[in-house]
Design a protein around this motif. Structure first.
Motif, PDB file in Angstrom:
ATOM      1  N   GLN A 169      38.061  34.255  43.303  1.00 40.02           N
ATOM      2  CA  GLN A 169      38.498  33.771  41.991  1.00 40.02           C
ATOM      3  C   GLN A 169      39.996  34.052  41.851  1.00 40.02           C
ATOM      4  O   GLN A 169      40.394  35.126  41.422  1.00 40.02           O
ATOM      5  CB  GLN A 169      37.697  34.456  40.883  1.00 40.02           C
ATOM      6  CG  GLN A 169      36.210  34.105  40.901  1.00 40.02           C
ATOM      7  CD  GLN A 169      35.423  34.910  39.886  1.00 40.02           C
ATOM      8  OE1 GLN A 169      35.031  36.047  40.174  1.00 40.02           O
ATOM      9  NE2 GLN A 169      35.188  34.345  38.728  1.00 40.02           N
ATOM     10  N   HIS A 217      39.306  29.335  37.802  1.00 43.17           N
ATOM     11  CA  HIS A 217      38.931  29.338  36.390  1.00 43.17           C
ATOM     12  C   HIS A 217      39.422  28.076  35.677  1.00 43.17           C
ATOM     13  O   HIS A 217      40.209  27.296  36.205  1.00 43.17           O
ATOM     14  CB  HIS A 217      39.472  30.586  35.702  1.00 43.17           C
ATOM     15  CG  HIS A 217      40.968  30.725  35.738  1.00 43.17           C
ATOM     16  ND1 HIS A 217      41.814  29.929  34.994  1.00 43.17           N
ATOM     17  CD2 HIS A 217      41.767  31.583  36.422  1.00 43.17           C
ATOM     18  CE1 HIS A 217      43.066  30.289  35.216  1.00 43.17           C
ATOM     19  NE2 HIS A 217      43.071  31.286  36.089  1.00 43.17           N
ATOM     20  N   ASP A 232      30.365  38.126  36.515  1.00 44.23           N
ATOM     21  CA  ASP A 232      30.542  36.685  36.334  1.00 44.23           C
ATOM     22  C   ASP A 232      29.283  36.030  36.878  1.00 44.23           C
ATOM     23  O   ASP A 232      28.975  36.132  38.067  1.00 44.23           O
ATOM     24  CB  ASP A 232      31.787  36.213  37.087  1.00 44.23           C
ATOM     25  CG  ASP A 232      32.061  34.727  36.910  1.00 44.23           C
ATOM     26  OD1 ASP A 232      31.221  33.912  37.340  1.00 44.23           O
ATOM     27  OD2 ASP A 232      33.115  34.376  36.344  1.00 44.23           O
ATOM     28  N   TRP A 233      28.551  35.357  35.996  1.00 43.89           N
ATOM     29  CA  TRP A 233      27.230  34.873  36.388  1.00 43.89           C
ATOM     30  C   TRP A 233      27.296  33.853  37.525  1.00 43.89           C
ATOM     31  O   TRP A 233      26.426  33.854  38.407  1.00 43.89           O
ATOM     32  CB  TRP A 233      26.475  34.305  35.192  1.00 43.89           C
ATOM     33  CG  TRP A 233      27.053  33.057  34.591  1.00 43.89           C
ATOM     34  CD1 TRP A 233      28.058  32.987  33.682  1.00 43.89           C
ATOM     35  CD2 TRP A 233      26.645  31.716  34.850  1.00 43.89           C
ATOM     36  NE1 TRP A 233      28.314  31.681  33.352  1.00 43.89           N
ATOM     37  CE2 TRP A 233      27.458  30.874  34.049  1.00 43.89           C
ATOM     38  CE3 TRP A 233      25.679  31.123  35.660  1.00 43.89           C
ATOM     39  CZ2 TRP A 233      27.339  29.480  34.045  1.00 43.89           C
ATOM     40  CZ3 TRP A 233      25.543  29.732  35.659  1.00 43.89           C
ATOM     41  CH2 TRP A 233      26.357  28.935  34.864  1.00 43.89           C
ATOM     42  N   ASP A 270      40.751  35.031  35.204  1.00 43.75           N
ATOM     43  CA  ASP A 270      39.522  35.756  35.495  1.00 43.75           C
ATOM     44  C   ASP A 270      39.802  37.249  35.406  1.00 43.75           C
ATOM     45  O   ASP A 270      40.937  37.700  35.600  1.00 43.75           O
ATOM     46  CB  ASP A 270      39.007  35.407  36.889  1.00 43.75           C
ATOM     47  CG  ASP A 270      38.266  34.081  36.915  1.00 43.75           C
ATOM     48  OD1 ASP A 270      37.395  33.891  36.049  1.00 43.75           O
ATOM     49  OD2 ASP A 270      38.573  33.235  37.777  1.00 43.75           O
ATOM     50  N   THR A 284      34.396  38.606  45.299  1.00 38.44           N
ATOM     51  CA  THR A 284      33.029  39.112  45.216  1.00 38.44           C
ATOM     52  C   THR A 284      32.364  38.901  46.570  1.00 38.44           C
ATOM     53  O   THR A 284      32.377  37.787  47.104  1.00 38.44           O
ATOM     54  CB  THR A 284      32.233  38.374  44.129  1.00 38.44           C
ATOM     55  OG1 THR A 284      32.909  38.486  42.875  1.00 38.44           O
ATOM     56  CG2 THR A 284      30.829  38.957  44.001  1.00 38.44           C
TER      57      THR A 284
END
Length: 640
Positions: free
Chosen positions: A441, A414, A426-427, A421, A397
């Motif tokens: 991730q 994760h 994804d917050w 993931d 990201t």
């Protein structure tokens, strides 16, 4: 070499915003979740979260609110329709129950009458004593009347002291909450497979002592064993029924134990058929437990629809939302109306009602209405080679509006560890990206979804190659110039919290700082508690031993892989965050690490989350966690 997966990016951002949304907006619980459509296609039920309050909402498909039920600060997990006038509400609570000597996160239920607004506990009362804990629940009918079928444990059920209980199947009146015994089991019963009308098809049994798993078919008023295998750790699962109803579908390791496959077992003859699919795929079941679709993850989720009407409709849905992450959230029995959760294309997640007959798509609502496309960073699938040549996939990201060059990085592994993931909102990742960080991730070895060999590559590598898979990703990104290798921190929750602590203590010279949420710091202490609760023969203890590569809590390897024992080697500051109500990774794992770091005179901060479980289920503590992480990271790894 790092490879970006061409054509597989999930574009969650439009253009960079001059002013990022507040951090609290990313830490909100989804404003809308678990949207389900009634069988008649006329009503929608869902959970609405507003701060400290959850509400069950029932509305017409036209948007008119028909009923609401305030749930206060209860942890509401999901809703489903029992029949067109009753909604089953699934709740969890951190508590203790009779005959189980340790606290846990237990599932409870309630039934809402949409017409009257009355709600009753499920079950409210039964003729025989049972624990008020649900082990699976679904709507159905019995003698033409709506009921809830649920697995319940007879009081006196499984604990270290008592093994004379049984997992029984009950049918519960959704109006009164009164339950009646539908099918008796025993202490070894694991799950039931039944149709919506209550006809029991099969059940599984498992003996922890000798690892014997068996499947029994309900025939002639009794049970007939159709299959038995030795499974000390990897037990088969009953997945559902074939589309024609002639077979039970099970997920089972092949005869050589080399991988998982889906295989049909004939209901009439009890014979195990040839493999019909990969056992690592997901699946979608209808109300009769028939498998109507399979799912797999490439970079986006891909559906293989088996039911012809659903396949035809889904082709239109996939075309309408091309390039976005899709989830089939609910559907009517005739597949005429679908509820689809959509991520990407400028929103962090929205629910849509698809009326196939009318050829209309209507947006129901969004999960994060305070965020826009400009607040979100683009997510791309990446792959790279670990040091031993193993290919590792993951997601990157990027911060909104910034070029992918010389960026500060947060590695965000994760939990699980046998999880993964996926693409989508994804917050935590988006919250960190909004502050200017790239977020990696990695689906490190042992992650699910990449085959049995990939999982087995992690056996014995807890704190070893599972850990270096993460830093190998850092090195791959650095080679491309995407990130600045001198500005890297690591953060994670649960197993990811362990990886964060191991990264700063055991995998030296990679990370400037670490954030561990509910992280494991002392492996021997963890394994000892697991053994105390479940016994030496529990599946969970065997599972952890396999990943850790040890024989038991006294194995010296555990000390060598425990970050608390190497606090003096910490490369940088550590932030520890832990919920007081955590019953998965106990709170003392973080206090142990804090004390070790303080004794070593290493910089450490500790945040205790009151009334919070392992999953950061409450909005206030989610926001507290994210805000604390951002403050800590900006101080120790400035993004600019």
């Amino acid at each position: 070499m790092l490879k970006f997966l061409v054509g597989a990016a999930v574009t969650l951002a439009l253009a960079g915003s001059a002013q990022a949304a507040p951090v609290a907006a990313y830490g909100r619980l989804p404003a809308m979740s678990s949207v389900k459509i009634s069988a008649d296609g006329q009503k929608l039920a869902y959970i609405r979260n507003e701060g400290l309050r959850s509400t069950i909402v029932v509305q017409g498909v036209d948007g008119a609110i028909l009923r609401t039920l305030e749930m206060g600060d209860r942890k509401v997990r999901a809703v489903q329709w029992t029949d067109p006038n009753h909604v089953l509400i699934q709740i969890t609570e951190t508590t203790t129950v009779s005959d189980v000597f340790y606290a846990g996160e237990f599932a409870l239920g309630a039934s809402l009458n949409v017409d009257t607004g009355d709600a009753v506990a499920v079950p409210k009362r039964t003729a025989t004593p049972v624990l008020n804990v649900l082990f699976g629940a679904s709507g159905g009918a019995y003698d033409g009347k709506p009921v809830i079928y649920a697995g319940l444990l007879a009081r006196g059920g499984p604990s270290m002291q008592n093994k004379d209980g049984s997992l029984d199947l009950y049918r519960i009146d959704p109006e009164s909450g009164i339950g009646q015994l539908h099918q008796r089991g025993d202490f070894t019963t694991g799950e039931y497979l039944h149709k919506a009308d209550g006809e029991v098809i099969a059940r599984s049994k498992y003996s922890r002592q000798d690892g014997r798993w068996s499947l029994e078919l309900r025939q002639g008023g009794g049970w007939r064993e159709a299959l038995a295998v030795n499974a000390m750790i990897d037990t088969p699962d009953i997945v559902g029924r074939s589309l024609d109803g002639q077979s039970v579908i099970i997920n089972i390791k092949d005869e050589k134990g080399e991988g998982w496959t889906l295989r049909p077992l004939g209901v009439a003859d009890g014979k195990l058929g040839e493999p019909i699919g990969d056992g690592e795929v997901g699946y979608v079941r209808d109300d009769d437990q028939r498998l109507v679709a399979y799912t797999r993850h490439e970079v986006l989720r891909v559906y293989d629809m088996k039911e012809p009407r659903l396949a035809a409709g889904w082709a239109l849905v996939a075309q309408a939302f091309a390039g976005r992450q899709l989830l089939l959230a609910s559907f009517t029995p005739d597949y005429g109306k679908l509820v689809v959760f959509v991520e990407g294309g400028g929103e962090p997640g929205g629910y849509y009602l698809v009326d196939l007959a009318a050829k209309k798509v209507k947006r129901i609502g969004g999960a994060y209405p305070d965020l826009t496309g400009a607040d979100l960073g683009p997510v791309s699938g990446v792959k790279y080679k670990a040091a031993d040549g193993l290919e590792v996939n993951g997601y990157l990201t990027l911060p909104p509006g910034r070029a992918a060059k010389n960026l500060p990085l947060i590695v965000l592994p994760h939990g699980g560890p046998q999880a993964r993931d996926i693409a989508g909102f994804d917050w935590l990742a988006q919250g960190l990206a909004s502050r200017g960080y790239a977020v990696l991730q990695p689906n490190f070895r042992g992650s699910s979804g990449y085959g049995q060999d990939f999982i087995e590559a992690a056996y014995g590598e807890w704190g070893g190659k599972m850990q270096t898979d993460l830093s190998d990703g850092v090195r791959a990104l650095a080679k491309t110039g995407t990130i600045d290798p001198k500005r890297v921190c690591i953060a994670g929750a649960s197993y990811g919290g362990y990886a964060a602590l191991a990264g700063i203590t055991l995998d030296k010279g990679v990370y400037r700082c670490a954030v561990a949420i509910a992280g494991v710091s002392d492996l021997a202490k963890m394994l000892d508690k697991e053994q105390l609760q479940g016994g030496v023969n529990s599946l969970s203890v065997r599972y952890w031993k396999r990943y850790m590569g040890v024989s038991g809590p006294s194995d010296p390897k555990l000390a060598q892989r425990s970050p608390a024992n190497f606090a003096a080697q910490a490369d940088g500051p550590v932030l520890l965050i832990h919920g007081k109500d955590d019953t998965v990774v106990y709170y003392d794992q973080s206090t142990t690490m804090r004390d070790a770091l303080e004794r070593a005179k290493k910089p450490v901060e500790f945040i205790s989350l009151a009334a919070e479980d392992h999953y950061l289920s409450r909005e206030a503590t989610r926001q507290q966690t994210l805000a604390a992480m951002v403050t800590f990271l900006e101080r120790n790894n400035p993004p600019n």
